[in-house]
Scaffold this active site. Structure first.
Site, mmCIF file in Angstrom:
data_model
loop_
_atom_site.group_PDB
_atom_site.id
_atom_site.type_symbol
_atom_site.label_atom_id
_atom_site.label_comp_id
_atom_site.label_asym_id
_atom_site.label_seq_id
_atom_site.Cartn_x
_atom_site.Cartn_y
_atom_site.Cartn_z
ATOM 1 N N HIS A 1 -29.963 -22.884 -0.808
ATOM 2 C CA HIS A 1 -28.723 -23.654 -0.686
ATOM 3 C C HIS A 1 -28.895 -25.103 -1.114
ATOM 4 C CE1 HIS A 1 -26.661 -20.646 2.185
ATOM 5 N NE2 HIS A 1 -26.688 -20.268 0.934
ATOM 6 N N ARG B 1 -20.337 -12.661 -11.910
ATOM 7 C CA ARG B 1 -21.017 -11.988 -10.789
ATOM 8 C C ARG B 1 -19.964 -11.627 -9.734
ATOM 9 N NH1 ARG B 1 -25.212 -16.315 -11.780
ATOM 10 N NH2 ARG B 1 -27.235 -15.284 -11.901
ATOM 11 N N ARG C 1 -19.572 -8.065 -14.527
ATOM 12 C CA ARG C 1 -20.663 -7.218 -14.038
ATOM 13 C C ARG C 1 -20.159 -6.373 -12.870
ATOM 14 N NH1 ARG C 1 -26.166 -9.915 -12.237
ATOM 15 N NH2 ARG C 1 -24.969 -10.482 -10.393
ATOM 16 N N GLU D 1 -33.133 -6.038 -16.396
ATOM 17 C CA GLU D 1 -33.676 -6.883 -15.334
ATOM 18 C C GLU D 1 -34.756 -6.169 -14.532
ATOM 19 O OE1 GLU D 1 -30.464 -8.121 -12.767
ATOM 20 O OE2 GLU D 1 -29.615 -6.118 -12.658
ATOM 21 N N ASN E 1 -33.997 -13.545 -13.830
ATOM 22 C CA ASN E 1 -34.291 -13.817 -12.413
ATOM 23 C C ASN E 1 -34.930 -12.576 -11.785
ATOM 24 O OD1 ASN E 1 -32.833 -16.090 -13.000
ATOM 25 N ND2 ASN E 1 -30.970 -15.434 -11.968
ATOM 26 N N ASP E 2 -34.264 -11.441 -12.006
ATOM 27 C CA ASP E 2 -34.825 -10.209 -11.441
ATOM 28 C C ASP E 2 -35.984 -9.676 -12.264
ATOM 29 O OD1 ASP E 2 -33.478 -9.636 -9.014
ATOM 30 O OD2 ASP E 2 -31.649 -9.352 -10.167
ATOM 31 N N ARG F 1 -37.789 -13.700 -5.564
ATOM 32 C CA ARG F 1 -37.240 -14.844 -6.295
ATOM 33 C C ARG F 1 -36.778 -15.990 -5.409
ATOM 34 N NH1 ARG F 1 -31.812 -12.101 -8.781
ATOM 35 N NH2 ARG F 1 -30.832 -14.137 -8.639
ATOM 36 N N CYS G 1 -28.917 -14.105 -19.488
ATOM 37 C CA CYS G 1 -28.047 -14.792 -18.529
ATOM 38 C C CYS G 1 -28.799 -15.230 -17.268
ATOM 39 C CB CYS G 1 -26.867 -13.906 -18.152
ATOM 40 S SG CYS G 1 -27.374 -12.362 -17.395
HETATM 41 C C1 PEP Z 1 -30.717 -12.063 -13.161
HETATM 42 O O1 PEP Z 1 -31.263 -11.247 -12.404
HETATM 43 O O2 PEP Z 1 -31.355 -12.790 -13.941
HETATM 44 C C2 PEP Z 1 -29.251 -12.226 -13.151
HETATM 45 C C3 PEP Z 1 -28.647 -12.951 -14.063
HETATM 46 O O3 PEP Z 1 -28.537 -11.686 -12.141
HETATM 47 P P1 PEP Z 1 -28.543 -12.226 -10.610
HETATM 48 O O4 PEP Z 1 -29.177 -13.591 -10.613
HETATM 49 O O5 PEP Z 1 -27.128 -12.234 -10.188
HETATM 50 O O6 PEP Z 1 -29.362 -11.183 -9.917
HETATM 51 MG MG MG Z 2 -30.083 -9.743 -11.381
#
Ligand code: PEP
Ligand code: MG
Length: 589
Positions: A200, A307, A343, A441, A464-465, A475, A512
């Site tokens: 946050h 999202r 998504r 991902e 990210n994933d 993460r 993304c």
């Molecule tokens: C990701 O995993 O990189 C992604 C863009 O989706 P989220 O961050 O919503 O899991």
């Molecule tokens: Mg993701």
């Protein structure tokens, strides 16, 4: 000029871009003095009323903070306060505090602090980032309630935190309510010891456009009130007592940034292409329809990732087909003629666990995303119907999250096809050729992307994933943030495979994840052949600025050099040096 003391560089997680230079303000949370004073039976009702008044006062303050966040254009930060309002209305929490007051004959402030501690203990034992974030929110809300009770008892008004001049805030952890309590004009930067890039504190800092670095453990012992500090929100470097040379380099970068801020809006309107004329598209990631305004302001080329699960997070129940349709239709209309990649709900992991009463020991490896949608056909059906109804302008694409296997792609495509046919026979004007793509991902799906490519229209890489699942590092957990590195050679190889395969099959591919806006990674991604980026709206100019100063031919050589390397640390260094020596210089000309 800084005093001549030894330069020390610490590394944290870059949470909000920008450079700031200044002296620190050590922010320590006010200790709320709550003691266990026994009260008489006839005082119980009075304490309960005091508690209820304090809840109402806290509600008004949270609503105020939400408004401030919206004024700062931060829908993400505003959502945090929506979650706080839900906590405030949580009957279990309210009843628990009331029963402690009446059964144990204690003061309201003590009862609330007891509930808060019980929550913390329960969540801490779970050792899970999502739950510790939730405990953190409960703590923030309870602290507000307690301080309002104390203020009423002492007949005081709570002041905002006064910063003596412009400072860099250094703290162990930062509550959302703290952030807005500071005078924004006086915050130069933020450094926290705890928290990951999705914490946050990170979201709030990005919302306020303040350079920030999180997860810098032990920073307190390296600085005193007179230390000069540089916050490099691009690379996550905290430089304490910089040498005159370092100081000059950053001062120049900072001047250039300040000068260019006003130009950013114009930059956002410029063509997005490299020095050697390779076109690159920059679209935006959004969580709610409110953010469309920012996408337009920063001239994002459409929405690369919507999202949708966040829409459900701020509402109390699962949204109906009609409610969803209105949102998707409005976004499609406002963004037209550009595209919106919607998504499918990525529920699970750290999102919406409690609303669907999912209790799993290991939610990031459990029933998340597509797996959950298959288990909840009703939710999936109304979701798809809403998206398809809104698809009549033909600018909506559908992307599927959390795909691990080819059979899942076949199955979801079958379901989408059936719902589409059913709606066509009901007379809806749906996009018959709506594009369907998948998120890359999870490593398993990247390794079979050649087999999946003929089945889909496009891809988007979710770094990210992809990083989390490749490196087995949560993460959101700062304890493993030094391991979570999207520049690890294994992640880079997976990105390379993805882009090459998409190109081979002539399929659109974008990226993304947060990596798309990580300045030092942009030249590498261009060198690997990426031409479509999707980032948080206000980061469009930063990304565009870098792209416009690149030569793809240089980036390809850089990528080649990185691909030869087996060490994430070395790759980080190669990219940092490349950025400082070439892009950094070009940016400050
Ligand atoms: C990701 O995993 O990189 C992604 C863009 O989706 P989220 O961050 O919503 O899991
Ligand atoms: Mg993701």
């Amino acid at each position: 000029m800084p005093k001549l003391r030894k330069e020390k560089i610490l590394k944290g997680v870059p949470a909000s871009p920008g450079i700031s230079i200044g002296t620190p303000f050590h922010y320590v949370h006010e200790t709320l003095n709550v003691s266990r004073n026994v009260i008489e039976d006839h005082e119980i009702e009075q304490e309960i009323q005091k508690y209820r008044r304090s809840i109402e006062k806290s509600r008004a303050l949270i609503i105020d903070d939400k408004k401030k966040a919206l004024k700062n254009n931060s829908a993400d930060a505003a959502k945090i306060f929506d979650a706080h309002l839900l906590i405030l209305d949580d009957v279990v929490l309210i009843d628990e505090a009331i029963s402690i007051i009446s059964n144990q004959n204690v003061q309201a402030s003590y009862a609330v602090s007891k509930v808060m501690k019980d929550y913390q203990t329960a969540f801490e034992n779970l050792q899970n980032e999502y739950f510790s974030q939730r405990a953190f929110d409960v703590e923030d809300v309870c602290r507000r309630i307690i301080s309002n009770i104390i203020a009423e008892e002492k007949n005081e008004v709570h002041d905002t935190t006064v910063l003596n001049g412009k400072k860099i805030i250094i703290t162990k952890k930062l509550f959302p309510s703290d952030t807005l309590n500071f005078d924004r004009e006086h915050i130069l930067g933020i450094i926290t010891e705890y928290g990951g890039s999705t914490s946050h504190a990170a979201i709030m800092a990005r919302g306020m456009a303040v350079p920030a670095i999180v997860g810098v453990q032990g920073i307190g012992k390296w600085i005193d009130d007179t230390s000069l500090i540089i916050v490099d929100g691009y690379t996550g470097k905290v430089i304490i007592n910089p040498t005159p040379t370092t100081f000059e380099v950053y001062k120049k970068m900072q001047h250039a940034e300040e000068k260019q801020y006003l130009e950013d809006l114009n930059i956002a309107k410029l063509k997005s292409e490299t020095l050697d004329k390779h076109k690159v598209s920059i679209s935006c990631n959004i969580q709610t329809d409110d953010e469309v305004e920012s996408v337009l302001k920063w001239s994002g080329e459409g929405i690369g990732l919507f999202r949708t699960e966040f829409l459900f997070e701020s509402s109390l129940s699962i949204l109906s087909e009609e409610e969803q349709y209105r949102i998707y239709d409005k976004v499609s209309k406002d963004i037209f003629p550009n595209n919106v990649i919607i998504r499918l709900l990525d529920i699970g992991g750290d999102k919406l666990q409690d609303k669907l009463r999912l209790k799993e020991d290991n939610p990031f490896l459990g029933v998340r995303g597509l797996r959950l949608l298959f288990d909840h056909p009703d939710i999936l059906r109304s979701h798809l119907r809403a998206i398809l109804r809104a698809s009549h302008r033909k600018n909506i694409w559908i992307i599927i999250p959390f795909v691990t296997d080819i059979y899942e792609v076949k199955r979801i495509k079958g379901i989408i096809g059936r719902v589409k046919n059913e709606m066509i026979s009901e007379g809806y004007n749906v996009d018959k050729k709506i594009k369907i793509g998948i998120m890359l991902e999870i490593p398993s799906v990247v390794m079979i992307v050649d087999h999946i490519a003929p089945l889909v229209d496009f891809f988007s890489i979710g770094t990210n994933d992809l990083t989390q699942y490749t490196l087995a590092a949560d993460r959101g957990n700062e304890k493993v943030s030094h391991i979570f590195d999207s520049l690890h050679p294994a992640v880079i190889q997976l990105i390379k495979i993805s882009i090459e395969s998409a190109n081979k099959h002539n399929k659109y591919i974008s990226l993304c994840g947060q990596m798309a806006a990580y300045p030092i990674a942009i030249p590498l991604l261009l060198g690997l052949g990426l031409r479509n980026f999707s980032v948080t709206p206000f980061l469009v100019p930063v990304v565009k600025k870098i792209i416009r100063r690149e030569l793809v031919s240089d980036c390809e050589k850089l990528a080649e050099q990185c691909l030869q390397n087996g060490s994430g640390r070395k790759i980080n260094k190669i990219l940092s040096d490349f950025f400082t020596n070439t892009i950094g210089e070009r940016m400050i000309k």
